[in-house]
Enzyme design. Structure first.
Site, short mmCIF file in Angstrom:
data_model
loop_
_atom_site.label_atom_id
_atom_site.label_comp_id
_atom_site.label_asym_id
_atom_site.label_seq_id
_atom_site.Cartn_x
_atom_site.Cartn_y
_atom_site.Cartn_z
N ASN A 423 -2.32 -0.43 -3.23
CA ASN A 423 -1.51 -1.53 -3.74
C ASN A 423 -1.15 -1.28 -5.19
O ASN A 423 -2.03 -1.22 -6.06
CB ASN A 423 -2.28 -2.85 -3.63
CG ASN A 423 -1.55 -3.99 -4.32
OD1 ASN A 423 -0.51 -4.45 -3.85
ND2 ASN A 423 -2.06 -4.44 -5.46
N GLU A 424 0.14 -1.07 -5.46
CA GLU A 424 0.75 -1.10 -6.79
C GLU A 424 0.30 -0.02 -7.75
O GLU A 424 0.60 -0.09 -8.95
CB GLU A 424 0.54 -2.48 -7.44
CG GLU A 424 1.27 -3.60 -6.70
CD GLU A 424 1.26 -4.94 -7.42
OE1 GLU A 424 2.05 -5.81 -7.02
OE2 GLU A 424 0.46 -5.10 -8.36
N VAL A 425 -0.37 1.02 -7.27
CA VAL A 425 -0.82 2.06 -8.19
C VAL A 425 0.37 2.92 -8.63
O VAL A 425 0.51 3.24 -9.82
CB VAL A 425 -1.93 2.91 -7.56
CG1 VAL A 425 -2.43 3.95 -8.57
CG2 VAL A 425 -3.09 2.04 -7.10
N SER A 471 2.26 0.56 -2.05
CA SER A 471 3.10 -0.63 -1.91
C SER A 471 3.19 -1.28 -3.28
O SER A 471 2.16 -1.68 -3.84
CB SER A 471 2.51 -1.61 -0.89
OG SER A 471 3.35 -2.73 -0.75
N HIS A 491 7.90 -5.32 -4.36
CA HIS A 491 7.14 -6.45 -4.90
C HIS A 491 8.01 -7.08 -5.98
O HIS A 491 8.27 -6.44 -7.01
CB HIS A 491 5.81 -6.01 -5.50
CG HIS A 491 4.84 -5.47 -4.50
ND1 HIS A 491 3.51 -5.22 -4.81
CD2 HIS A 491 4.97 -5.14 -3.19
CE1 HIS A 491 2.89 -4.75 -3.73
NE2 HIS A 491 3.76 -4.69 -2.74
#
Length: 823
Positions: A423-425, A471, A491
């Protein structure tokens, strides 16, 4: 094979103390301390802050257990831990047998040489924080974690990241035996793994292959049988297996297969496949429950970029849903009933997908079983989130073993749609200043983990499913900006974090919205469980302790002041925050649905909570639906009538998730708030299957025709088969500028089989009618709805405990939006 669960009779103590207390397994130290009245409720008021010592302490657990002679007589004995949290030294009868360092792995240890009739198991849990501090002191580079408010140790430990705190969750760093522990004993063979792989699927026949990994104590002739729903489909005569590990494959078919579909698209047909291996003296069995379907994430180039569409059985699915976080800070106390309630609530809101977010846990088996049964597709993150991670040999090997275990555990579920690396890395590296602060070596470590190790495990263990590196991401190679609207998933946090207005949702023309959201407070019943009346101020220490996003309460207040009149009291503020959240997410969700097929996914942040808190959830910690969840049931309905304004033009679009085209009647009405119909048009609409149609449009000023916009509203109704299948409202100015009249709502209550039926009718427009059964646990079938003048609406209340009609009437309270303001 014999199996003995080791769940009863455990004790625990703080390391260095001899004050042993009873412990519950599976569980964690916080729950054991709470059960023994050693600590107060961590969720109450500001207790969380007083309990940080627990995560910085070491803990000991012990168990004495007996074994029968029959169990001891078996040739092989293994001790299995399905989950140890996290840094643990395990001793059996005084001998060290295991050093654990990964919460997400299963640990299997050969222990036959140590077992006897009376046995002692001892576990020493080292503080997950203190374990890493010496390494942090030596490291030249400390890996960043945007959500860890403490010492920054979380990236180094394979443990649920949210335990260290998040912007919706407390910092409660657990230790304990968090999943099952058991002994198993076997004689000549054991099935280590079973995978039923689907080779092809047609209406006439499904071709499958059983891939069986098993271990033999000695060379043996074996017989193989395969059953589907208890019907024998394969009987293979004697075949020789070698000593040690064996891997056999056997094809079989299912005639006229019933397919598995996501919720809203068809039935969730499931098959039980049992494999039996019989040796000289024993037969071993393994069963897998499967669903037959084709699934791909279709990525096709077009003039703007590339699509991102989940396609099941050849049908493009618009993914409607939310993001899932762990349902408790202490996950061992989440019961199957609680999982069912939350997931059933998702289905009742017409959701068909949940994203298991990468800062939590790989969920319990019951979660995925229920998703299979309910038709909820699962976007599955690996457990990495908002941080950079080391890539030394030991860490990578630990992750590799974790990934192999989890992929094998979950790959059989038909609900599982895709694997996602983190997630979001990747987005964090690009946009959060990491690229400028850290060296290229750190990026190469990122690629080693998320572009090499994890995709290789997925390709080998689960080759049919997409592996998506992060993501948000735009392509598997990471060569395109990772939050690009024309590629992959997005996102969008301009609303909330960027303080942008809700109307900016209408500018987001994205392929797949996998995160967007807005916060609200739970209602007064939930707030009352963690606070006292003297705490009921937005900026009191208790309310701020239950708001983990920096400036979160101020953000809600700011947005609310822009759109609504001042609330009259604290309880009204809580309710208004929920309506504010619901209206904002409604604007985004309906926009994304109107964009289909360009956009094919809307997963708002977030479905649920892990503790009572102000957050982005649509269902609070105690299971109470917020306004957003009631709204979601409307904006995610299979047929949606959606009014919107584009420049100076009013539009009504109809969106369909149905498999067949449909003819319907659209009625568009201009009302004033007192109940007078000012204008009305009606027309027949041809609604395409899995599509959309712009059903009506007109210049805004022409439609208003001089009527004051602050005194009127548009109502769109879609009728089919003699009934309303969708309705929606459009208001021309914000609520603070609307001249809403005082409303009188008449109501009656009658007992019904499931509870109580409440009928309501209003003399004027009643916005956001809110029903509350004070201090009663139960569920209203609808809430926070607009009630047209003169229209009768019925809602059912389903209580969790029996109550008389008289008591229910005493507790029932019905208000609407105008009642929450100063007048």
């Amino acid at each position: 094979m014999l199996e003995k669960k080791l769940h009863e009779g455990w004790q625990f103590t703080r390391a260095g103390s001899d004050h042993w207390k009873p412990a519950t397994v599976p569980g964690c130290v916080h729950l054991d301390l709470l059960a023994n009245k050693q600590i107060p409720d961590p969720f109450y008021r500001t207790n969380e802050q007083k309990l940080q010592w627990i995560g910085k302490s070491d803990w000991e657990y012990r168990l004495n257990f007996l074994l029968t002679s029959e169990f001891l007589a078996k040739k092989r004995h293994e001790l299995v831990f399905d989950g140890l949290d996290t840094y643990v030294t395990v001793r059996l009868n005084g001998e060290k047998i295991l050093e654990s360092d990964n919460m997400f792995r299963q640990w299997v240890v050969e222990v036959g040489h140590l077992l006897r009739e009376i046995n002692t198991l001892q576990l020493y849990f080292r503080s997950p924080i203190n374990e890493v501090l010496p390494r942090l002191a030596k490291e030249k580079i400390n890996y960043p974690s945007t959500a860890d408010p403490g010492e920054g140790t979380s990236p180094y430990t394979r443990k649920a990241p949210y335990h260290y705190g998040w912007d919706w969750g407390p910092r409660l760093v657990t230790s304990g035996i968090w999943r099952s522990v058991y002994l198993r004993a076997w004689e000549e063979l054991i099935i280590r793994d079973l995978f039923i792989r689907q080779l092809s699927l047609r209406d006439e026949k499904a071709e499958l292959e059983a891939r069986i990994a098993f271990e033999l104590e000695a060379e043996r002739n074996l017989q193989l049988r395969i059953f589907v729903n208890e019907r024998l489909v394969v009987q293979m005569g004697s075949k020789k297996g070698k000593k040690g590990m064996n891997r056999w494959k056997k094809k079989f078919t299912i005639d006229h297969p019933r397919r598995w579909w996501p919720a809203g698209y068809g039935d969730q047909a499931l098959y039980a496949v049992r494999v039996e291996l019989s040796g000289k003296r024993e037969t071993v069995r393994a069963t897998r429950r499967i669903g037959l379907r084709t699934l791909e994430v279709r990525r096709e180039k077009d003039r703007r970029g590339e699509s991102f569409t989940v396609v099941v059985n050849g049908v493009p699915i618009f993914a409607k849903g939310a993001n899932w976080i762990p349902a408790d800070s202490f996950t061992p106390r989440v019961t199957p009933e609680r999982y069912r309630y939350l997931l059933q609530s998702a289905v009742e809101a017409h959701m068909n997908m949940l994203r298991v977010w990468g800062g939590g846990i790989y969920e319990e088996d019951v979660f995925y079983d229920l998703c299979d049964e309910l038709g909820l597709l699962v976007w599955q993150d690996f457990m990495f989130s908002c941080a950079l991670y080391p890539a030394d040999r030991a860490f990578l090997e630990s992750v590799r073993q974790e990934a192999i275990y989890q992929v094998r555990r979950l790959r059989q579920h038909p609900s599982l749609a895709l694997w996602c690396g983190n997630n979001e890395v990747e987005w964090g590296w690009t946009d959060w200043g990491w690229k400028e602060k850290y060296t290229g070596k750190i990026w190469e470590e990122y690629r080693q983990l998320f572009h090499h190790l994890l995709p290789r495990v997925c390709a080998r263990e689960d080759p049919e499913r997409l592996y998506w590196p992060s993501s948000p991401a735009s392509d598997p190679a990471g060569s395109i900006y990772p939050n690009h609207p024309d590629y992959g998933d997005v996102h969008y946090w301009g609303v909330w974090h960027g303080r942008e207005p809700f109307e900016n949702y209408l500018k987001q023309n994205v392929r797949f919205a996998s995160e967007y959201g807005f916060q609200s407070f739970p209602d007064i019943e939930t707030v009352g469980k963690f606070s006292e009346p003297q705490d009921w101020d937005l900026f009191s220490p208790v309310m701020l302790a239950h708001q983990k996003n920096e400036s979160g309460n101020a953000i809600i207040k700011s947005y609310l002041e822009q759109r609504y009149p001042p609330p009259k009291d604290f309880e009204s503020f809580l309710l208004l925050s929920q309506v504010l959240q619901a209206e904002g997410i409604k604007m985004g969700a309906e926009h994304f649905r109107r964009l289909r097929p360009y956009c094919m996914g809307s997963l708002y942040w977030q479905l649920n909570d892990c503790w009572p808190v102000a957050s982005w959830s649509s269902i609070d910690y105690y299971g109470r639906w917020k306004a957003l969840h009631y709204y979601a049931r409307r904006f995610y309905a299979p047929l949606l009538v959606s009014p919107f304004q584009e420049e100076n033009r009013l539009n009504v679009m109809v969106v369909s998730d149905l498999a067949e085209s449909r003819r319907a009647e659209l009625h568009v009405t201009l009302w004033d708030f007192s109940g007078q119909v000012l204008k009305q048009v009606a027309r027949v609409v041809e609604i395409p299957a899995y599509g959309r149609v712009l059903a009506w449009k007109t210049p805004r000023e022409e439609w208003l025709a001089g009527f004051p916009p602050e005194e009127v509203f548009l109502w769109a109704e879609l009728r089919s088969g003699g009934r309303t299948v969708s309705e929606n409202f459009w208001f021309f100015v914000p609520e603070k500028d609307q001249k809403l009249p005082v409303v009188r709502i008449e109501s009656s209550v009658e007992p019904v089989e499931s509870g109580f039926r409440i009928e309501m009718k209003a003399d004027r427009l009643a916005k956001n009618v809110f029903l509350q059964a004070q201090h009663l646990d139960g569920f209203f079938t609808d809430n926070f709805f607009h009630l047209l003048p003169g229209k009768t609406v019925a809602v059912t209340f389903r209580p969790r405990q029996p109550i008389s009609a008289e008591k229910f009437k005493e507790r029932l309270r019905i208000t609407s939006l105008v009642d929450w303001f100063h007048r």
